[in-house]
Every structure is written in structure tokens, then in C-alpha cells.
Design an enzyme around this catalytic site. Structure first.
Site, PDB file in Angstrom:
ATOM      1  N   ASP A   1     -46.138  28.212 -33.127  1.00  0.00           N
ATOM      2  CA  ASP A   1     -45.134  27.175 -33.393  1.00  0.00           C
ATOM      3  C   ASP A   1     -44.330  27.627 -34.606  1.00  0.00           C
ATOM      4  O   ASP A   1     -44.693  28.582 -35.304  1.00  0.00           O
ATOM      5  CB  ASP A   1     -45.812  25.808 -33.599  1.00  0.00           C
ATOM      6  CG  ASP A   1     -44.843  24.648 -33.329  1.00  0.00           C
ATOM      7  OD1 ASP A   1     -43.636  24.900 -33.140  1.00  0.00           O
ATOM      8  OD2 ASP A   1     -45.300  23.486 -33.327  1.00  0.00           O
TER       9      ASP A   1
ATOM     10  N   ASP B   1     -36.805  23.840 -33.456  1.00  0.00           N
ATOM     11  CA  ASP B   1     -36.184  22.656 -32.861  1.00  0.00           C
ATOM     12  C   ASP B   1     -36.295  21.487 -33.825  1.00  0.00           C
ATOM     13  O   ASP B   1     -37.104  21.525 -34.762  1.00  0.00           O
ATOM     14  CB  ASP B   1     -36.891  22.325 -31.539  1.00  0.00           C
ATOM     15  CG  ASP B   1     -38.394  22.138 -31.733  1.00  0.00           C
ATOM     16  OD1 ASP B   1     -39.039  23.070 -32.257  1.00  0.00           O
ATOM     17  OD2 ASP B   1     -38.926  21.065 -31.381  1.00  0.00           O
TER      18      ASP B   1
ATOM     19  N   CYS C   1     -72.531  11.905 -22.886  1.00  0.00           N
ATOM     20  CA  CYS C   1     -71.944  13.209 -22.560  1.00  0.00           C
ATOM     21  C   CYS C   1     -73.071  14.196 -22.276  1.00  0.00           C
ATOM     22  O   CYS C   1     -74.170  14.059 -22.805  1.00  0.00           O
ATOM     23  CB  CYS C   1     -71.104  13.660 -23.756  1.00  0.00           C
ATOM     24  SG  CYS C   1     -70.561  15.368 -23.692  1.00  0.00           S
TER      25      CYS C   1
ATOM     26  N   CYS D   1     -72.739  17.614 -22.699  1.00  0.00           N
ATOM     27  CA  CYS D   1     -72.488  18.928 -23.293  1.00  0.00           C
ATOM     28  C   CYS D   1     -73.708  19.359 -24.115  1.00  0.00           C
ATOM     29  O   CYS D   1     -74.583  18.548 -24.429  1.00  0.00           O
ATOM     30  CB  CYS D   1     -71.212  18.901 -24.128  1.00  0.00           C
ATOM     31  SG  CYS D   1     -71.416  18.381 -25.833  1.00  0.00           S
TER      32      CYS D   1
ATOM     33  N   CYS E   1     -74.480  17.245 -27.170  1.00  0.00           N
ATOM     34  CA  CYS E   1     -74.965  15.891 -26.922  1.00  0.00           C
ATOM     35  C   CYS E   1     -76.327  15.862 -26.230  1.00  0.00           C
ATOM     36  O   CYS E   1     -77.044  14.863 -26.330  1.00  0.00           O
ATOM     37  CB  CYS E   1     -73.941  15.117 -26.101  1.00  0.00           C
ATOM     38  SG  CYS E   1     -72.384  14.956 -26.982  1.00  0.00           S
TER      39      CYS E   1
HETATM   40  N1  GUN Z   1     -45.585  19.997 -32.488  1.00  0.00           N
HETATM   41  C1  GUN Z   1     -45.652  18.684 -32.152  1.00  0.00           C
HETATM   42  N2  GUN Z   1     -44.421  18.210 -31.813  1.00  0.00           N
HETATM   43  C2  GUN Z   1     -43.562  19.246 -31.931  1.00  0.00           C
HETATM   44  C3  GUN Z   1     -42.151  19.378 -31.710  1.00  0.00           C
HETATM   45  O1  GUN Z   1     -41.451  18.446 -31.331  1.00  0.00           O
HETATM   46  N3  GUN Z   1     -41.608  20.624 -31.943  1.00  0.00           N
HETATM   47  C4  GUN Z   1     -42.365  21.686 -32.349  1.00  0.00           C
HETATM   48  N4  GUN Z   1     -41.777  22.864 -32.532  1.00  0.00           N
HETATM   49  N5  GUN Z   1     -43.701  21.577 -32.574  1.00  0.00           N
HETATM   50  C5  GUN Z   1     -44.281  20.372 -32.355  1.00  0.00           C
HETATM   51 ZN    ZN Z   2     -70.862  16.134 -25.864  1.00  0.00          ZN
END
Ligand code: GUN
Ligand code: ZN
Length: 490
Positions: free
Chosen positions: A92, A127, A278, A280, A283
Site C-alpha cells: 500500500d 489515492d 472453534c 482450530c 482452541c
Molecule cells: N487501506 C484502507 N483503505 C484504503 C484506501 O482507500 N486506499 C488505500 N490506498 N489504502 C487503504
Molecule cells: Zn480457534
């Protein structure tokens, strides 16, 4: 060349394969990208792969870019080596920090080049995550900037790295739809739906369904579609049915830190659990009291591992449901976990016509499991197709019972679908399992089907033999139809 292939649909949900050329891997979707914080690794990336089968993860390049202790090492070693993960890694951009703090100090070009340099497999431009409910002017303005950045991103040389094109537009369906179409026109590779975290944090699942449906109208069938920041397993089935392929979230780790325990029905506090619901390894090997007695770090790690098991388990459940053709039954069952999820399911059904377009014509079975089932895409499709079915007689009997020789032609009637030619009785969805104690919604939907057929054939005289339909259903049947109750004596 496309990097995403759909193998199978159910509603708008899909089993797909995302090829990530830079990583040299193909990722099966739907899947979850666990968020790895480069500074705090609650569960090591190598463990994500070995214990949970993670094929892809996501980390934040903005944190690495701005970090005194990690910037040089990651440039030198590369991201895969630094994190110890040889699957696909998405990065990101810092847009989340932009939304939180209002400003960041990198441009799209700088951060994309940095992502490319550190060896990211899927990069993300900067963005602007426009929050829900802002005024239209702001949403439009910010969208314009986002789109300019996406167009610029498409011109940056990033080699084999895939680049995502986030779709914004706040809670304005028309802006979302246009933003999605514009994102596709950039030719970028992955389509995250942005700024949905505030909707999920506030349990606004109906608004979320409307946002996803609007984006999908603009995207068409391109993919993959990523729901940014969505990591609670309770909503995977619903989001997948609307056509989301990728999820990502730090929820497994963040929740663990606060002693919160994920389930497919919602979130529990460890404090309030006497038993673990659960299967897993965490758990089955421990009780809540044992976890409670542990030191905080150990408890956090075990809770994070449980949270990941539930998360990956639900991804597998969703995939199998698409394969078996019962994703809508799964969404229905998940919707019972929380009233807000039920709102989400009902909002999803408002888009049945849209979901119908990719829904397979034939599946194993249709289970009528709630009155919401009456609004499923299959019901709508059956009734839309009545116009293709010929009616030959002048006197036609529509009956929930058996046919009668007194009539030129006799059709069956099955709630919630309505009338059907008897030769289709053994075909999907008329093979549906419907409870004997049928509800009003099923009768009303069947009556809508009767009305449609009758309106299509103004010169035919119809008689409807029904099994005690409620007045709200009979009200929908045109007046010129003769009515008889199945159990009434002649
Ligand atoms: N992570 C959570 N929401 C967003 C988003 O709208 N844009 C970006 N780039 N990362 C995110
Ligand atoms: Zn679990």
C-alpha cells in the site's frame, strides 16, 4: 494480457486465479492478504505461509519509505528477504496515513518507484480515501485527483510489478460507478475499492453492499476486485457474493492485542468466553481461562493465530460454497450473525438483477432457508424467462396440485418461483427444497410470477389453484384469474 481468470461463478462471486508475474506465482481467489506491519510482526510472514497457507500478503511501503531503521535494509535486501516471505507481496502507498493525518510527503511517482525498487509484486498509487457521507463537491474533487494519479501511475515504468487502481467516490453510487469505469480505462491491474473501512467500523453493511454493487457496475467483469481493509470473516461471504476477490486486514493482529476473538458471526471478548466455539489448534489445545492466565504477549500471539485460522477457514468455506453453488445459502446463514449483516444481505438482494447476470443457470440445489430467499437472483431469472415460454391453450390451469384433464394446458406452481411448465419440473431452480411451512414472502413472490405470466398472455383464461395463499399474495394476482383453494371442496 489479463492477469486474472475466473474459473467459476456463483451469483457475482467467483473462484479465480490471479497471476502475479513478478512473484512468479498464481494466487487462488477469493483470498485474504494479511497485513504485515514491518515493525511489529505478531505472526511471522513465514508462519503465515507454513501454518495458514498464505500465498499473498500486504504491507505498507509508506512506513518502510519513512523508516530510519528499515528504509536502507529493504532497499538493499528487497522486501521478500526482509519479511521472509516468498509468495506475492502487495504494497500500500500511504493513502491510509493521508486519510488519518491529512498529509503525506511522497508523490505517486516516488512511492511507486520505491515500491518497484524494493521488489513489491503489486504496487499502489497515492489515492485519496474520501470518507463516507462527505458533500458531493468534495467527493467529486478528490476523485478527480485520484483519477489523475491513476493515469499518471499508468505511465510510470514499474516493470513486471502489477499496479492497483483504487476506486473512490465516498457513498455516491454514481461517482463510484464512474470512478470504477475510469479505473478500468487506465489499463492498471488490480481494483481495490477504497475508503470502505469507516463503513465496516460502523457496521454499515447495507451501505457497503450498495458501494460494492455500484463499483462493480463500473468495473464490469474485470478483476481482481480488492476490498481495502476488509478482514472480518463475518462479511467475506457477502462481499464475495457481490464480486470481491481480495480482502486485506490487520484485524487478526489488532483484535488480538485487545483480547478480541473473531468468529464468523462477529467478535467476542475473551473475557466473556467460557468455551471456545472453534476447532482450530489454539482452541482445541486451550481454554479461555488458560489464555486469560497467560502473559500478554503469549495470549496475543495465540489469539492472533486463532483469528487467522477463522479467517482462512472462512475463505475456504466461501471458495467451497462457490464451487458447490451454494454461496447465497452461506450469505444467508452469515447474515443471521448480526442485524447489521442482515441489513447487508437485504441490500445485496436489492441488486439481485445485477448478481443474476453471472449466476450459473444450473446448480445442485436451491435451498429456501429464509424469507430473503424469495428475492434471490434465481427467482427473478425464472420470472424474467416466462416470456420465452409458450402458452398454447386458451384455458390454462396453474396449480400447486396435480393437473386436470378439463384444461387445455396445466402448469405447476411453486413458491417462490410461481408458474412453470411441467416439463421443467426437474430442472434448476425448480428442484428447490422449500419448507412445507412456507412463508408469506414465498407466496407473494409466486403471485408475482403468476401476474407476470398472466400479463404476458392477455387472451388466455387462467385458473389458479393455490394452497391457502395469504391475502397479501392473492392481492397480487390479476382479477381476471379464477381462484380456487387446493383444499376447498368443489
Ligand atoms: N487501506 C484502507 N483503505 C484504503 C484506501 O482507500 N486506499 C488505500 N490506498 N489504502 C487503504
Ligand atoms: Zn480457534
Amino acid at each position: 494480457m489479463t492477469n486474472f481468470e475466473v474459473r467459476q461463478y456463483d451469483a457475482a462471486g467467483r473462484l479465480g486465479e490471479l497471476t502475479v508475474p513478478r512473484a512468479g506465482v498464481t494466487v487462488e481467489t477469493p483470498t485474504i492478504l494479511p497485513v504485515v506491519n514491518p515493525h511489529v510482526q505478531t505472526v511471522a510472514p513465514a508462519t503465515l505461509a507454513s501454518e495458514f497457507g498464505a500465498e499473498i500478503l500486504i504491507t505498507n511501503s509508506y512506513i518502510l519509505h519513512g523508516s530510519d531503521d528499515l528504509r536502507e535494509p529493504v532497499l538493499e535486501q528487497g522486501l521478500h528477504d526482509l519479511l521472509g516471505f516468498d509468495g506475492a507481496i502487495m504494497t500500500d502507498s500511504g493513502s491510509f496515513q493521508l486519510a488519518e493525518y491529512g498529509d503525506i510527503d511522497v508523490t505517486t511517482e516516488e512511492i511507486l518507484e520505491f515500491q518497484h525498487e524494493i521488489g513489491s509484486d503489486i504496487g499502489t498509487p497515492v489515492d485519496i480515501p474520501t470518507p463516507p457521507d462527505v458533500d458531493r463537491e468534495r467527493a467529486t474533487e478528490e476523485l478527480k485527483t485520484t483519477q489523475e494519479r491513476l493515469e499518471h501511475a499508468a505511465t510510470v515504468d514499474t516493470g513486471e510489478m502489477l499496479v492497483s487502481a483504487p476506486v473512490q467516490g465516498a457513498t455516491y453510487p454514481d461517482l463510484r460507478e464512474r470512478a470504477a469505469a475510469d479505473a478500468v480505462s487506465t489499463g492498471l491491474d488490480v481494483f481495490p475499492l477504497g475508503a470502505v473501512v469507516p463503513l465496516m467500523n460502523e457496521y454499515r453493511y447495507a451501505d457497503l453492499a450498495d458501494v460494492v454493487a455500484a463499483c462493480k457496475r463500473g468495473l464490469g467483469e474485470v478483476g481482481p476486485v480488492h476490498l481495502f481493509g476488509a478482514g472480518h470473516p463475518m462479511m467475506f461471504a457477502m462481499a464475495a457474493a457481490l464480486g470481491c476477490d481480495l480482502f486485506d486486514s490487520a484485524a487478526y493482529a489488532l483484535y488480538a492485542r485487545d483480547d478480541r476473538y473473531l468468529t464468523v458471526q462477529g467478535t467476542e471478548l475473551l473475557d466473556e468466553l467460557s468455551y471456545f466455539p472453534c476447532h482450530c489448534p489454539v482452541c482445541t489445545d486451550h481454554t479461555p481461562a488458560e489464555l486469560d492466565a497467560m502473559d500478554a504477549d503469549q495470549r496475543e500471539e495465540l489469539l492472533a493465530r486463532h483469528n487467522l485460522h477463522v479467517t482462512y477457514g472462512e475463505i475456504r468455506t466461501v471458495k467451497q460454497a462457490i464451487r458447490s453453488g451454494n454461496l447465497m445459502e452461506l450469505v444467508d446463514s452469515r447474515a443471521r450473525g448480526h442485524p447489521a449483516m442482515l441489513d447487508g444481505f437485504r441490500a445485496l438482494l436489492d441488486h439481485a438483477e445485477q448478481l443474476e447476470r453471472t449466476d450459473p443457470v444450473s446448480k445442485d440445489a436451491f435451498f429456501y432457508t429464509s424469507h430473503e430467499s424469495a428475492r434471490r437472483p434465481e427467482v427473478r431469472r425464472h420470472q424474467d424467462r416466462l416470456e420465452r415460454l409458450p402458452v398454447e391453450g386458451d384455458e390454462v390451469l396453474l396449480t400447486e396440485g396435480s393437473s386436470s384433464a378439463q384444461y387445455d394446458e396445466s402448469w405447476g406452481v411453486l413458491p417462490p418461483f410461481g408458474p412453470y411448465p411441467r416439463e421443467l419440473a426437474d430442472t434448476y431452480p425448480l428442484t428447490a427444497e422449500v419448507p412445507d411451512r412456507t412463508d408469506r414472502a414465498a407466496y407473494e413472490a409466486a403471485a408475482t410470477g403468476v401476474r407476470r405470466l398472466v400479463e404476458l398472455h392477455p387472451d388466455v383464461s387462467f385458473t389458479l389453484v393455490h394452497d391457502d395463499w395469504p391475502a397479501t399474495a392473492l392481492d397480487r394476482v390479476p382479477e381476471r384469474v379464477r381462484l380456487r383453494d387446493l383444499h376447498a371442496r368443489d
